[in-house]
Scaffold this motif. Structure first.
Motif, PDB file in Angstrom:
ATOM      1  N   CYS A 360       0.834  -1.208   0.000  1.00  0.00           N
ATOM      2  CA  CYS A 360       0.000   0.000   0.000  1.00  0.00           C
ATOM      3  C   CYS A 360       0.870   1.262   0.000  1.00  0.00           C
ATOM      4  N   HIS A 361       1.952   1.249   0.787  1.00  0.00           N
ATOM      5  CA  HIS A 361       2.841   2.402   0.865  1.00  0.00           C
ATOM      6  C   HIS A 361       3.899   2.271  -0.231  1.00  0.00           C
ATOM      7  N   SER A 367       2.827   5.892  -0.936  1.00  0.00           N
ATOM      8  CA  SER A 367       1.366   5.764  -0.844  1.00  0.00           C
ATOM      9  C   SER A 367       0.845   5.393  -2.219  1.00  0.00           C
ATOM     10  N   GLN A 369      -2.139   5.964  -2.956  1.00  0.00           N
ATOM     11  CA  GLN A 369      -3.248   6.902  -3.108  1.00  0.00           C
ATOM     12  C   GLN A 369      -4.585   6.171  -3.285  1.00  0.00           C
ATOM     13  N   ARG A 410      -7.850   6.624   2.967  1.00  0.00           N
ATOM     14  CA  ARG A 410      -6.707   6.821   2.073  1.00  0.00           C
ATOM     15  C   ARG A 410      -5.404   6.400   2.732  1.00  0.00           C
ATOM     16  N   THR A 411      -4.545   5.763   1.959  1.00  0.00           N
ATOM     17  CA  THR A 411      -3.207   5.410   2.432  1.00  0.00           C
ATOM     18  C   THR A 411      -2.384   6.682   2.617  1.00  0.00           C
ATOM     19  N   PRO A 412      -1.925   6.977   3.822  1.00  0.00           N
ATOM     20  CA  PRO A 412      -1.155   8.212   4.013  1.00  0.00           C
ATOM     21  C   PRO A 412       0.250   8.106   3.436  1.00  0.00           C
ATOM     22  N   MET A 413       0.795   9.249   3.018  1.00  0.00           N
ATOM     23  CA  MET A 413       2.204   9.320   2.654  1.00  0.00           C
ATOM     24  C   MET A 413       3.024   9.270   3.946  1.00  0.00           C
TER      25      MET A 413
END
Length: 532
Positions: A360-361, A367, A369, A410-413
C-alpha cells in the motif's frame, strides 16, 4: 405472537430508507430497510444485500468482480453537474450532491524503493506562494474570523495540530492546549484527524482528504471531482487548490454555525456558488483588504477583484513550497548520496519485503493513493449518527456509495511520519509503534485497543470512546478489516524486527522541512492575530 406490518407501513419504511440514504444517513437507512425486509419487502431486501452486505440477497465474501478487459472500449464518463434548484425547492435544505466514483483498483504489486526527487514536483510561482503564506495564517477566511488553515496545520506541529481530533472555530490556542473560547464557543470536535501536508505539491497527486472526496477523475485527469461538482467555472491549478476550497465550508472547522455569520448561514442554506454564495462572501472579504488586493493585482499584472480560485491557488502554492519533504536519509540513500544506518537499512528491507508495507505504501510518495479498511478504532463524533446516538465514519463508502469501500481510508504518505502524530483517520493512536502493530492484525488490534487519543478539553463533547461499546459497529469495522487482510496476509514481526522497522520510519524524516522555508509572517494584512 407475530406482528404483521401493513403494506402501507412497509412502503413508508422503504421510502424513509431512501430518504435517509439521499441525506447520507446510512444508519437510519439501514434500520428502515431492515424493518421492511424483515416483513417480506423484496426491494428492501435487495438493497440490504447490495448496499450493506446483509440479508438473503447479500453477496458472499468470496465473490469477486472481474476486471474489465484492457482492450475493451468503455463509454466516456460525463462529469456530473450541480442539479438545478426548482422554485418549489428554494428555502428548504437540499441533499448534498453525491458523485458516483470509479470502482477501487486492486492492490498494487509491491514496488521497488524510489526516491522523491525535485523533478516530481510541479513548478511553484513564488510570488503567488508569498500571498498564499499570508492567507494560510490569516483567520479572515473563517466565518467568525477566529481560525486559520495554520491552526490545524501548523509548521511547529509537523503540519498537523498535535491532537487526535481538533477544535476549529470557537476555540483559541494551538495543539493540546487549544480550548473553547470566544462568543461562539466550539460545541463539537472536528470528526477526523488533521492530515499532514507534506509533499502535496507533487505532480502525480490524485486524491485528497481521508475519504478521497476531492480527486482527479481517473478517466479524465483534467477533471476534478469534488462534493460540489467539477467546478469547471474556476481556474484551479491543482487538486490541492480544489481541496483548499472545502475546509472553509465546514461548520466545525472554519465556517461556524448558521446565524453566527453570513458565511455559515450561506453554507447551511447550501448557497456555495454564485454572487451570494459562501465562496463569494469570503473572496469579497479578501478583495476588501487593500494589501491583498494590491498583491493579487501585482501578481496577475492587472487590477481586478480577487476570486476564490485565486485564493485557493495561492494557498496551494504556499503549501507546495513550505511543506516539501524529500531530503530524508532514505531519499539521500536512494540517490546514492549517503548511507542508511544499519538498523534503518534492515528496516527498509522489512518494509519492502517481509512486512509487506509497500503493498500500500508504494511509489515515490510511499502511498498508492488508494483506500483500505485497516480496522482503525472508531472514536470521536464520527461523520453520522443513528437513532440510538451511536456515531460512525464509513470512510470512502460515503463518497462512492459502495459497500466494498466501507471503513476504508486513504493510504497516508510517510515522509516525516514520526512527527505527525496522533495517527489514523481519527487519531486513535498516540503511539506510532502501537499503530504499526495494529496494522499487522487489525482484527485482534481492535480487541486489545486501549484508549490513547490526545483530545483537547471540551465539556459539551459526546463520549469520545462511545462507539467502541457498540458491538454492531465494531463488528462491521472488524469485518471490513478482515476482508482486507484476506487479500494478503501480513506477518507478525519480532520485537527486534519492529525496532528496525521503526528506525526506517524515522529515516523518512526531513529536518530542513520541519524547520520551515518561508515560515510564518510577522503580521497579517487583515490585522487579525496570528495562530500561535
Amino acid at each position: 405472537m407475530s406482528v404483521v406490518m401493513a403494506s402501507g407501513g412497509i412502503a413508508q419504511s422503504v421510502e424513509s430508507g431512501f430518504t435517509a440514504m439521499s441525506d447520507g444517513d446510512f444508519a437510519t437507512a439501514y434500520r428502515a430497510l431492515r424493518q421492511a425486509a424483515a416483513h417480506g419487502d423484496a426491494r428492501a431486501g435487495a438493497l440490504m444485500g447490495e448496499i450493506f452486505g446483509t440479508g438473503p440477497y447479500a453477496r458472499t465474501p468470496d465473490a469477486t468482480v472481474e476486471a474489465p478487459d484492457a482492450g475493451a472500449q468503455t463509454a466516456p464518463r460525463v462529469a456530473p453537474q450541480q442539479p438545478a434548484v426548482l422554485p418549489a425547492e428554494r428555502g428548504r435544505l437540499l441533499a448534498p450532491l453525491v458523485i458516483r466514483r470509479p470502482p477501487p483498483r486492486p492492490f498494487a504489486v509491491p514496488s521497488a524503493p524510489m526516491a522523491l526527487n525535485d523533478d516530481m514536483f510541479a513548478q511553484i510561482d513564488m510570488a503567488l506562494a508569498e500571498i498564499g503564506r499570508d492567507l494560510f495564517f490569516d483567520p479572515i477566511l473563517s466565518g467568525n474570523k477566529d481560525v486559520s488553515c495554520a491552526t490545524c496545520h501548523h509548521p511547529t506541529l509537523g503540519s498537523g495540530d498535535g491532537v487526535s481530533l481538533g477544535l476549529g472555530t470557537g476555540a483559541a490556542g494551538l495543539g493540546p492546549e487549544r480550548s473553547v473560547a470566544g462568543p461562539y464557543s466550539a460545541q463539537e470536535r472536528i470528526p477526523r484527524n488533521a492530515p499532514a501536508l507534506w509533499n502535496l505539491g507533487v505532480s502525480d497527486l490524485r486524491v485528497l482528504f481521508h475519504d478521497g472526496r476531492v480527486e482527479r477523475d481517473p478517466t479524465d485527469p483534467a477533471t476534478l471531482l469534488t462534493p460540489q461538482g467539477p467546478l469547471d467555472y474556476m481556474a484551479l491549478d491543482s487538486v490541492l487548490a480544489a481541496q483548499a476550497l472545502f475546509p472553509v465550508l465546514s461548520h466545525a472547522e472554519m465556517a461556524g454555525r448558521a446565524t453566527e455569520n453570513r458565511v455559515a448561514t450561506a453554507v447551511k442554506e447550501e448557497r456555495i456558488h454564485g454572487d451570494d454564495g459562501a465562496w463569494a462572501l469570503l473572496s469579497a472579504r479578501i478583495d476588501g483588504i487593500d494589501d491583498y488586493r494590491t498583491s493579487f493585482s501585482a501578481w496577475r499584472g492587472q487590477d481586478a477583484r480577487v476570486r476564490m480560485d485565486e485564493i485557493a491557488n495561492a494557498i496551494a502554492a504556499f503549501i507546495s513550497h513550505e511543506f516539501r519533504a524529500n531530503d530524508t536519509a532514505f531519499d539521500r540513500y536512494m540517490r546514492e548520496e549517503a548511507a542508511l544506518s544499519p538498523e534503518a537499512g534492515e528496516g527498509m528491507r522489512l518494509f519492502f519485503g517481509k512486512a509487506r508495507c509497500a503493498e500500500c505504501h508504494s511509489g515515490a510518495l510511499l502511498s498508492d493513493q488508494e483506500f483500505h479498511a485497516m480496522g482503525e478504532p472508531p472514536i470521536g463524533p464520527g461523520k453520522e449518527r443513528d437513532a440510538d446516538g451511536y456515531t460512525r465514519d464509513i470512510g470512502r463508502a460515503a463518497v462512492t456509495l459502495s459497500r466494498g469501500d466501507a471503513y476504508a481510508f486513504r493510504t497516508p504518505m510517510l515522509r516525516n511520519v514520526v512527527h505527525n502524530g496522533p495517527w489514523g483517520h481519527a487519531g486513535a493512536f498516540s503511539d506510532l509503534r502501537d499503530f504499526v502493530t495494529h496494522h499487522m492484525d487489525p482484527v485482534a488490534g481492535l480487541e486489545r485497543y486501549s484508549p490513547q487519543a490526545v483530545l483537547p478539553q471540551l465539556a459539551s463533547a459526546l463520549p469520545d470512546y462511545g462507539a467502541l461499546s457498540n458491538r454492531m459497529q465494531v463488528g462491521a469495522v472488524k469485518a471490513a478489516a478482515a476482508r482486507t487482510m484476506k487479500r494478503y496476509g501480513m506477518p507478525a514481526l519480532a520485537e527486534g524486527e519492529m525496532d528496525m522497522l521503526m528506525a526506517f520510519l524515522d529515516a523518512l524524516s526531513d529536518p530542513a522541512s520541519l524547520d520551515g522555508r518561508i515560515g510564518a509572517p510577522d503580521s497579517l494584512p487583515s490585522g487579525l492575530p496570528l495562530a500561535e
